[in-house]
Design a protein around this motif. Structure first.
Motif: not given
Ligand code: NAD
Ligand code: DAU
Length: 356
Positions: A10-29
């Motif tokens: 569900g990565c392309a929905g509201f919370i899923g897409s915000n989660f993807v952004h959050y994780m990519l911003e927070k964890y370089p690896g």
């Protein structure tokens, strides 16, 4: 070992897409594999700015497609499966409950079964180390509160809508996999989210879209139903905390003690848009009371003491800041709104609101 690889359904929905952004911003690896069927609610535009990020891979598909999920688990060997994929709108569930059973209940059981097949050694009765299944659930599984008290993790499940019944059923299966097979799971139950990329069938983006066009702002019943609003990024932070440090088999409620009656939300959106746009036609005269939602829960309110105490989570975004950020985002992205409010949406809107 730090969790590095996540399968995010569900990565392309509201919370899923915000989660993807959050994780990519927070964890370089970090490595994220996103799986989404791209229903009306899934929108790859939500992830357009990360589509070339080597840490993120998108796969279009259904959580009910076990062959595909098995293949993804084999190929990417995620440490954690975070299941956002769902039919998420209460009003749609009232019109078409079967779809909610299919995606929310059967889809969850399919995911659980695939994870069990990938992670469980039946002969040795052991699970691969470092794995976790995290079910993103909702406070709606607890039903409705009266004027006093809050939902805790011990509150009995008492769903009222087909949507919340399907989420509760899914939660019971998640706990059954834990209790029966020892599967490493967590369930999170969050209150109402708001923020960027929310589909305008939900109250806040619907109000923003209608008010900008000077269209009626539909308020169900007396508008005094209470929801406990949390900025979506704070929800993402909580899910990350539970994925990394949640105790196996535990449920965590997520909320920030931000309870507001719907009419307060409506008036806030009107006031902010009117001021930002300098448009006097955006006024409370647009408020239109319409027939109430059948089975409408009167009040939700989360007690977040457990996640705060056990995992140190707390919400960082006060409502005044969150709602301003949200309105800023919608005003800065008129193309996004135009893209999701043509064609099918207009049919949906007419079916849901005409003669209501
Ligand atoms: P959403 O409707 O915006 O997104 C759901 C996503 O799931 C969409 O991208 C859709 O394409 C995808 N999807 C639907 N069926 C699928 C299937 N069979 N296979 C794969 N993908 C599928 O929902 P949301 O608001 O982002 O909610 C995400 C999750 O969080 C849901 O499980 C919901 O129950 C839960 N939740 C939402 C809120 C809230 O306020 N929005 C609060 C608490 C919990
Ligand atoms: O509490 C968490 C839940 O919050 C999530 O599990 C759901 O996925 C999510 O959709 C949300 O459910 P709600 O039903 O609370 O959200 P919605 O935005 O649909 O409605 C919020 C409140 O506003 C609710 O009391 C109904 C009311 N409402 C909604 C719409 C769309 C109106 O008065 N008018 C409207 O047009």
């Amino acid at each position: 070992m730090e969790m590095q690889t996540f399968l995010v359904t569900g990565c392309a929905g509201f919370i899923g897409s915000n989660f993807v952004h959050y994780m990519l911003e927070k964890y370089p690896g970090v490595r994220l594999v996103g799986l989404d069927k791209l229903t009306y609610a899934g929108n790859l535009e939500n992830l357009a700015d990360v589509e070339n990020d080597a840490r993120y891979t998108f796969v279009q598909g259904d959580i009910c497609d076990k062959a595909l999920v098995e293949e993804l688990l084999r190929r990417h060997d995620p440490d954690c499966v975070v299941n956002f994929a769902a039919e998420s709108h209460v009003d749609r569930s009232i019109k078409n409950p079967e779809l909610f059973v299919k995606t929310n209940v059967e889809g969850t059981v399919d995911l659980l079964q695939c994870c069990k097949d990938a992670w469980y050694d039946a002969a040795a009765k052991t699970w691969k180390a470092g794995k976790k299944y995290l079910q993103v659930s909702t406070d709606e599984v607890y039903g409705a509160l009266g004027p006093e008290g809050y939902f805790t993790e011990a509150t009995p499940l008492c769903p009222h809508s087909p949507y919340s019944a399907s989420k509760a059923a899914a939660d019971l299966f998640v706990m059954a996999f834990h209790d029966t097979y020892g599967m490493p799971v967590n369930i999170t139950r969050c209150s109402n989210n708001y923020g960027p990329c929310q589909f305008p069938e939900k109250l806040i983006p619907l109000l923003i879209n209608n008010a900008r066009q000077h269209k009626a702002l539909p308020v169900y019943g007396d508008g005094m139903q209470v929801r406990d609003w949390l900025y979506v990024r704070d929800h993402c932070k909580a899910i990350d905390a539970v994925a990394r440090a949640g105790r196996e088999g535990e449920v965590y409620n997520i909320g920030g003690h931000n309870e507001r009656p719907n009419l307060f939300i409506v008036k806030t959106v009107i006031a902010q848009l009117r001021e930002r746009l300098g448009d006097g036609a955006i006024s409370e005269a647009l408020i239109t009371h319409v027939a109430d939602r059948p089975g409408h829960d009167r009040r939700y309110g989360i007690d977040p003491a457990k996640i705060r105490h056990d995992l140190g989570w707390y919400p960082e975004t006060p409502f005044e800041k969150g709602i301003a950020l949200t309105i800023d985002w919608y005003l800065a992205n008129p193309g996004w709104m135009a893209g999701v409010t043509s064609g099918e949406y207009l049919k949906y809107y007419e079916q849901m609101y005409k003669n209501r």
